[in-house]
Design an enzyme around this catalytic site. Structure first.
Site, short mmCIF file in Angstrom:
data_model
loop_
_atom_site.label_atom_id
_atom_site.label_comp_id
_atom_site.label_asym_id
_atom_site.label_seq_id
_atom_site.Cartn_x
_atom_site.Cartn_y
_atom_site.Cartn_z
N SER A 95 0.78 -1.23 0.00
CA SER A 95 0.00 0.00 0.00
C SER A 95 0.82 1.28 0.00
O SER A 95 0.24 2.37 -0.03
CB SER A 95 -0.99 0.00 1.17
OG SER A 95 -2.13 -0.75 0.83
N SER A 144 -6.15 3.55 4.35
CA SER A 144 -5.49 2.58 3.47
C SER A 144 -6.51 1.60 2.88
O SER A 144 -6.33 0.39 2.90
CB SER A 144 -4.40 1.81 4.23
OG SER A 144 -3.45 1.30 3.33
N THR A 235 2.14 3.50 5.09
CA THR A 235 2.50 2.12 5.39
C THR A 235 2.19 1.20 4.22
O THR A 235 1.42 1.54 3.32
CB THR A 235 1.74 1.63 6.63
OG1 THR A 235 0.32 1.79 6.39
CG2 THR A 235 2.14 2.37 7.88
N ARG A 279 6.11 -1.33 12.37
CA ARG A 279 6.52 -0.38 11.31
C ARG A 279 6.58 1.05 11.82
O ARG A 279 7.60 1.74 11.68
CB ARG A 279 5.55 -0.46 10.12
CG ARG A 279 5.50 -1.78 9.42
CD ARG A 279 4.33 -1.83 8.46
NE ARG A 279 3.06 -1.58 9.14
CZ ARG A 279 1.88 -1.56 8.55
NH1 ARG A 279 1.81 -1.76 7.23
NH2 ARG A 279 0.77 -1.34 9.22
#
Length: 299
Positions: A95, A144, A235, A279
């Site tokens: 993504s 996302s 992310t 992350r």
């Protein structure tokens, strides 16, 4: 992309911050003093000079992950990589591809702006509940939302998509695997160094799209900000060939200096969900360690 749905476990954020601050006190490079570059200037980019730095390895060890961090000062051109080999390894962008996808959708007229809305088709999808509703570009980028950007890619079409990726010099620009899947499970590959180059060109308004489109997409990547600093990023997470791949790429600004960065993490496929909180927390700790964000950004 399987976007954030997990919570930070076992105080990982606090632990990474403690390790980051300890490392920073001992070994953090002093940011070069130079006149700030205003966002979106067309002045010549400084020559990139890369060096490998291992001082942040304890942060990767504390997070129990394999990975690499690439950080480029857009003021001085200094580029730090924590693993030279992994920094050049191409992976599915997952993504993080929503950044070029949004730019292409805007430039090709598929999207009219941040408020451009696509209707949800009523299909309940695995993932965050927020996916299952109508979305604007701004909310789809924030949440996302995979189906939104799949529809954008279908409307752009293969020929225009491939031409745009070639013009962007985005990784290998290979859209094999389906117009709505090539960045998730298909043939597209991009390395952390290439991610940083792409983000650098976005910030300097050097991509072959309208400046207002680049400014809008960059603004929509904002994760956190306060007087004197900002943190922007997107992310990515996917799994293929038995391996989970996690990303966070974007920009950090502190006291007038801007850095482009890319974090790539790899783990066995069974540990994919563990990468979700790691992350952001690891990226935050690394940016603090290298002086691109102040310590208070970790609170």
């Amino acid at each position: 992309m399987r976007p954030p749905g997990s919570r930070v476990v076992g105080g990982m954020r606090a632990w990474l911050l403690i390790v980051s601050l300890l490392l920073s006190a001992c070994a953090r490079p002093t940011p070069a003093v130079a006149p700030p570059i205003a966002a979106g200037t067309s002045s010549p980019a400084p020559q990139v000079v890369e060096r490998v730095d291992g001082s942040a390895q304890p942060l990767f060890a504390a997070a129990q992950v394999e990975g690499v961090f690439v950080l480029r000062s857009l003021t001085t051109g200094e580029q730090i990589v924590t693993d030279a080999a992994l920094a050049g390894t191409g992976e599915l962008p997952a993504s993080t591809f929503k950044i070029p996808n949004a730019l292409i959708g805007l430039e090709r007229g598929v999207l009219a702006g941040a408020d451009a809305t696509l209707k949800w088709d009523g299909v309940e999808r695995a993932g965050p509940p927020a996916w299952n509703r109508d979305h604007s570009l701004a909310s789809a980028l924030r949440d996302s939302t995979v189906w939104f950007f799949q529809e954008v890619a279908r409307r752009v079409g293969p020929a225009a998509m491939h031409a745009s990726l070639r013009a962007f010099a985005y990784g290998n620009a290979d859209i094999g695997g389906g117009i709505d899947r090539f960045w998730l499970q298909g043939a597209l590959r991009i390395s952390p160094r290439e991610q940083v180059e792409f983000i650098s060109r976005l910030h300097r308004r050097e991509l072959p799209v309208a400046r207002e489109h680049m400014a809008l997409v960059e603004h929509m990547l904002t994760r956190a900000q306060a007087p004197g600093w900002s943190w922007r990023g997107k992310t990515g997470l996917t799994a293929h060939e038995g391996r989970a791949v996690g990303w966070l790429v974007g920009l950090a600004e502190r006291d007038g200096t801007t850095w482009a960065y890319a974090l790539l993490l790899r783990a066995p496929e069974a540990e994919e969900e563990r990468l979700v909180p790691v992350r952001a927390e690891l990226t935050r700790a690394l940016l603090i360690h290298y002086g691109a964000l102040p310590a208070e950004a970790g609170r």
